[in-house]
Motif scaffolding. Sequence first.
Motif, PDB file in Angstrom:
ATOM      1  N   ARG A  56       0.775  -1.131   0.149  1.00  0.00           N
ATOM      2  CA  ARG A  56      -0.124   0.021   0.034  1.00  0.00           C
ATOM      3  C   ARG A  56       0.781   1.410   0.038  1.00  0.00           C
ATOM      4  O   ARG A  56       0.667   2.450  -0.943  1.00  0.00           O
TER       5      ARG A  56
ATOM      6  N   ALA B 299      -0.907   5.596  -7.192  1.00  0.00           N
ATOM      7  CA  ALA B 299      -1.594   6.376  -7.643  1.00  0.00           C
ATOM      8  C   ALA B 299      -2.249   6.037  -8.455  1.00  0.00           C
ATOM      9  O   ALA B 299      -3.174   6.313  -8.935  1.00  0.00           O
TER      10      ALA B 299
ATOM     11  N   SER C 293      -3.927   3.859 -10.198  1.00  0.00           N
ATOM     12  CA  SER C 293      -4.953   2.857 -10.141  1.00  0.00           C
ATOM     13  C   SER C 293      -6.041   2.270  -8.781  1.00  0.00           C
ATOM     14  O   SER C 293      -5.477   1.978  -7.878  1.00  0.00           O
ATOM     15  N   ASP C 294      -6.847   2.669  -7.826  1.00  0.00           N
ATOM     16  CA  ASP C 294      -7.688   2.579  -6.837  1.00  0.00           C
ATOM     17  C   ASP C 294      -6.874   0.984  -6.573  1.00  0.00           C
ATOM     18  O   ASP C 294      -7.458   0.740  -5.207  1.00  0.00           O
TER      19      ASP C 294
END
Length: 566
Positions: A492, A498, A500-501
Amino acid sequence: MKIHAITLLAAATLSLSAGAQVTPQFLSERHAMLRVENDKKLLLLPIEEKQENAHIRVVKDNQLITTLNCRLAIDKVDYYVPYATSEGELFDIAFAANPRATGSIKGFTCWSKMHYADAFTETVADAYRPAYHHTPAYGWMNDPNGMYYKDGRWHLCFQWNPYASYWENLSWGHSSSADLIHWTPEPTAITPDALGTIFSGSAVVDKTNSAGFGKDAIIALYTSARERQTQSLAYSTDGGQTFQKYSGNPILTADIPDFRDPKVFWNDDIQRWNLILASGQEMWIYSSSNLKDWRYESAFGRAYGNHGGVWECPDLMKMKVAGSNEEKWMLICNINPGGPFGGSATQYFVGSFDGHEFKCESAPEVTKWMDYGKDHYATVTFDNAPDGRHVAIAWMSNWQYANQLPTLQYRSANSIARDLGLYSYNGETYCSVKPAKEMDAARGKQIDNPSARCEIVVTLKGDAQITLRNTKGERVTLTYDEAEGTFDMDRRRSGNVAFSDAFPCVTTAPTNGQLRQLRIFVDNSSIEAFDADGKMAMTNLVFPTEPYNRIQIKGKAKAKIYQISR
Ligand code: FRU
């Protein structure tokens, strides 16, 4: 068939606007023509990814030679791709839309930047380009295709867009390697034709000339994709340097929208070829004596395993169960979406196969995953691998974000090669996945801190947490929980997440017993973690803005780090 003989020079920073410019004719607000000048080898096409595709028809002697869809630069150039020209070609270029208010396409950036060159020089230095994983020199890549071993070389074809770094214009690119680590680009294997673009498939070495194209001919079976998907055959009599398409194509058709990805293998048990392909939510099995005429045998899959997405890219092989003399069959079924962490993943089934029908030995609701990372897809094995090995390669990406990965002139890499096997645990038989033994030879000198390309060998005596970090505070944490029997990878905060979610995530694997040694392969934009005994594998992409150069270990574990030598 057009063979692209493109010379790649070592990375150097040449000005790409050097070289002769083009002189297009403008026909309308969306339409231009361009006659290729004589004695020019390459036309370098400037690409701007955010634009829509321009549709290019290449015409010669009034005949259509090929078509390509290409986001020609309108405002700025992201990168260039080479088109290998031949004398007298005419480019007929239609833009899907004209985003400029002025109405004229004359001012589009592509006209001033498009130019001829003798060689294609990679100018976009990309820190994320892997050091020891296979990538195309440029352009988009997805599934590994047509993999075979012959005369000491491993051949890897792949879904390739030679004309940009996103999914389009599918052809089979081709690379080969003596050691599964250093890859040499080969001429493009198969290019689109009137039957369609070239989707995934496989290749075999025809040792007995069963197809009639010659002893040891390479026979490739692939999907021709147009309105419907049909299966076609191409053959090579020069070891894979050039492929000819069979005049009787297509050789297999069906009234089914998703009907693709044929995988062929010789089945000693029935002395015939078998073919397995994805057909909707099932895998269909065929047999043949000559690789051209196929007899339908059976379907597998209804109600078995995971059906959260489309079934694609199958494989089927017989392997020994470790520690016994028993042999079982394993059916590989790549699925997208439906993976354990969203998007694409590789499931498999273990059972029996008599050349006609595959029977899964587990209960229908059992789902087994080959790799518990998020970037392991379209996994298939090489034909004719030495010593009866089952060597697999996966596409190291996920359809959730594959087209958005933060690289430009190339997009996507393959996993390192893996040796597959079977092992038993708690009454079930699972697939074991180990780094191919060729990776042992890549171990270089021992180093104190991780680098952008290294193997980290961690010896474990219980719970452990291993953190790879850099000076920017970016990190990836790997956690082994012995009591839970799980292994996690947390990306994470791994760097650039950033785009892609769906990218930032924690992936978790069951360890199926104790973990004693981990082998962690780090490259510029990937981390692959394996239980050294093969009971667990996890493949994840990472995009740190600086290589991870520190390691921190908590718990009962010790790490040795080896440079991966080139
Ligand atoms: C899997 C896949 C295949 C298909 C190919 C097209 O990633 O969708 O089923 O043949 O990609 O590029």
